[in-house]
Motif scaffolding. Structure first.
Motif, mmCIF file in Angstrom:
data_model
loop_
_atom_site.group_PDB
_atom_site.id
_atom_site.type_symbol
_atom_site.label_atom_id
_atom_site.label_comp_id
_atom_site.label_asym_id
_atom_site.label_seq_id
_atom_site.Cartn_x
_atom_site.Cartn_y
_atom_site.Cartn_z
ATOM 1 N N CYS A 28 0.820 -1.215 0.000
ATOM 2 C CA CYS A 28 0.000 0.000 0.000
ATOM 3 C C CYS A 28 0.852 1.263 0.000
ATOM 4 O O CYS A 28 0.373 2.318 0.410
ATOM 5 C CB CYS A 28 -0.909 0.004 1.221
ATOM 6 S SG CYS A 28 -2.071 -1.362 1.268
ATOM 7 N N SER A 29 2.065 1.178 -0.451
ATOM 8 C CA SER A 29 2.971 2.320 -0.343
ATOM 9 C C SER A 29 2.487 3.539 -1.115
ATOM 10 O O SER A 29 2.911 4.656 -0.830
ATOM 11 C CB SER A 29 4.368 1.928 -0.834
ATOM 12 O OG SER A 29 4.314 1.489 -2.180
ATOM 13 N N ASN A 30 1.605 3.354 -2.093
ATOM 14 C CA ASN A 30 1.102 4.492 -2.859
ATOM 15 C C ASN A 30 -0.284 4.927 -2.394
ATOM 16 O O ASN A 30 -1.009 5.595 -3.122
ATOM 17 C CB ASN A 30 1.076 4.165 -4.355
ATOM 18 C CG ASN A 30 0.152 2.999 -4.671
ATOM 19 O OD1 ASN A 30 -0.151 2.190 -3.810
ATOM 20 N ND2 ASN A 30 -0.285 2.920 -5.915
ATOM 21 N N SER A 32 -2.927 6.785 0.492
ATOM 22 C CA SER A 32 -3.168 7.665 1.635
ATOM 23 C C SER A 32 -4.330 7.051 2.421
ATOM 24 O O SER A 32 -5.254 6.477 1.830
ATOM 25 C CB SER A 32 -3.546 9.072 1.182
ATOM 26 O OG SER A 32 -2.461 9.711 0.550
ATOM 27 N N ARG A 51 -0.126 9.578 4.722
ATOM 28 C CA ARG A 51 0.337 8.726 3.640
ATOM 29 C C ARG A 51 0.780 7.402 4.254
ATOM 30 O O ARG A 51 1.193 7.372 5.413
ATOM 31 C CB ARG A 51 1.530 9.362 2.945
ATOM 32 C CG ARG A 51 1.229 10.631 2.196
ATOM 33 C CD ARG A 51 2.480 11.053 1.444
ATOM 34 N NE ARG A 51 2.293 12.288 0.725
ATOM 35 C CZ ARG A 51 3.187 12.789 -0.110
ATOM 36 N NH1 ARG A 51 4.333 12.157 -0.302
ATOM 37 N NH2 ARG A 51 2.958 13.916 -0.737
ATOM 38 N N TRP A 52 0.718 6.348 3.495
ATOM 39 C CA TRP A 52 1.062 5.042 4.041
ATOM 40 C C TRP A 52 2.481 5.041 4.611
ATOM 41 O O TRP A 52 2.765 4.385 5.597
ATOM 42 C CB TRP A 52 0.950 3.976 2.952
ATOM 43 C CG TRP A 52 1.064 2.597 3.524
ATOM 44 C CD1 TRP A 52 2.203 1.864 3.709
ATOM 45 C CD2 TRP A 52 -0.017 1.804 4.007
ATOM 46 N NE1 TRP A 52 1.896 0.663 4.282
ATOM 47 C CE2 TRP A 52 0.548 0.598 4.471
ATOM 48 C CE3 TRP A 52 -1.399 1.992 4.095
ATOM 49 C CZ2 TRP A 52 -0.229 -0.420 5.008
ATOM 50 C CZ3 TRP A 52 -2.161 0.987 4.619
ATOM 51 C CH2 TRP A 52 -1.583 -0.201 5.075
ATOM 52 N N SER A 53 3.358 5.816 4.021
ATOM 53 C CA SER A 53 4.737 5.882 4.509
ATOM 54 C C SER A 53 4.838 6.550 5.864
ATOM 55 O O SER A 53 5.883 6.501 6.522
ATOM 56 C CB SER A 53 5.602 6.649 3.501
ATOM 57 O OG SER A 53 5.136 7.988 3.384
ATOM 58 N N ARG A 99 -5.968 5.562 -3.493
ATOM 59 C CA ARG A 99 -4.753 5.193 -4.216
ATOM 60 C C ARG A 99 -4.099 6.462 -4.741
ATOM 61 O O ARG A 99 -4.078 6.724 -5.945
ATOM 62 C CB ARG A 99 -5.091 4.225 -5.343
ATOM 63 C CG ARG A 99 -3.898 3.392 -5.794
ATOM 64 C CD ARG A 99 -4.290 2.549 -7.019
ATOM 65 N NE ARG A 99 -5.325 1.562 -6.721
ATOM 66 C CZ ARG A 99 -5.076 0.313 -6.348
ATOM 67 N NH1 ARG A 99 -3.823 -0.098 -6.197
ATOM 68 N NH2 ARG A 99 -6.073 -0.535 -6.133
ATOM 69 N N ALA A 100 -3.596 7.246 -3.830
ATOM 70 C CA ALA A 100 -2.958 8.521 -4.159
ATOM 71 C C ALA A 100 -2.144 8.958 -2.963
ATOM 72 O O ALA A 100 -2.470 8.620 -1.817
ATOM 73 C CB ALA A 100 -4.007 9.572 -4.498
ATOM 74 N N LEU A 101 -1.101 9.715 -3.235
ATOM 75 C CA LEU A 101 -0.261 10.246 -2.155
ATOM 76 C C LEU A 101 -0.604 11.712 -1.978
ATOM 77 O O LEU A 101 -0.082 12.573 -2.691
ATOM 78 C CB LEU A 101 1.219 10.046 -2.493
ATOM 79 C CG LEU A 101 1.673 8.588 -2.558
ATOM 80 C CD1 LEU A 101 3.134 8.504 -2.986
ATOM 81 C CD2 LEU A 101 1.480 7.903 -1.217
#
Length: 127
Positions: A28-30, A32, A51-53, A99-101
Motif C-alpha cells: 500500500c505504499s502508494n 493515503s 500517507r502510508w509511509s 490510491r494517491a499520495l
C-alpha cells in the motif's frame, strides 16, 4: 480494494484501545489513509490521516497527543493507537483509503478524497 476494521469495543474513560484496518491490497505504499468517526447525532468527522509511509500525518485537535497512527507494510494494516480515551471519543470509526499520495492536510482531511471505506467498528467509552 477492501478495508476491514477491527478492535472496537467498550473501554473505560482513560483507557487505551487499538484499532486495525487491514487492506486487501498488497503493498500500500502508494496509498493515503484516513480515519473518521461518526458519533450519534453528530456529523462524521476526521480523526487522522496520513500517507502510508507515515509522512504528512494529520491529527484532529480533539485527538492530538492521544492518538497515534502507524502502518505495518508486512501486514498491509493501519493501526490507530488510542490512549486516554474520553466519552466524547465514542462513535463508529471508519478506515478510508485512496490510491494517491496526498500532499496537503486539507486533502487528507476530506472524506470526499477517499475511494475505499471499511464497514466501521464501534468504540464506546464509558465514564
Amino acid at each position: 480494494v477492501q478495508l476491514v476494521e477491527s478492535g472496537g469495543g467498550l473501554v473505560q474513560a482513560g483507557g487505551p484501545l487499538r484499532l486495525s484496518c487491514a487492506s486487501s491490497v498488497r503493498s500500500c505504499s502508494n496509498f493515503s489513509m484516513g480515519w473518521f468517526r461518526h458519533a450519534p447525532g453528530e456529523e462524521r468527522e476526521v480523526v487522522a490521516g496520513l500517507r502510508w509511509s507515515g509522512t504528512n500525518t494529520y491529527y484532529a485537535d480533539s485527538v492530538k497527543g492521544r492518538f497515534t497512527i502507524s502502518t505495518d507494510n508486512a501486514k498491509d494494516t493501519v493501526y490507530p493507537q488510542m490512549t486516554s480515551l474520553k466519552p466524547e471519543d465514542t462513535g463508529v470509526y471508519y478506515c478510508a483509503g485512496a490510491r494517491a499520495l496526498y500532499r496537503t492536510i486539507a486533502t487528507l482531511r476530506s472524506p470526499n478524497k477517499y475511494d475505499y471505506w471499511g464497514q466501521g467498528t464501534q468504540v464506546t467509552v464509558s465514564s
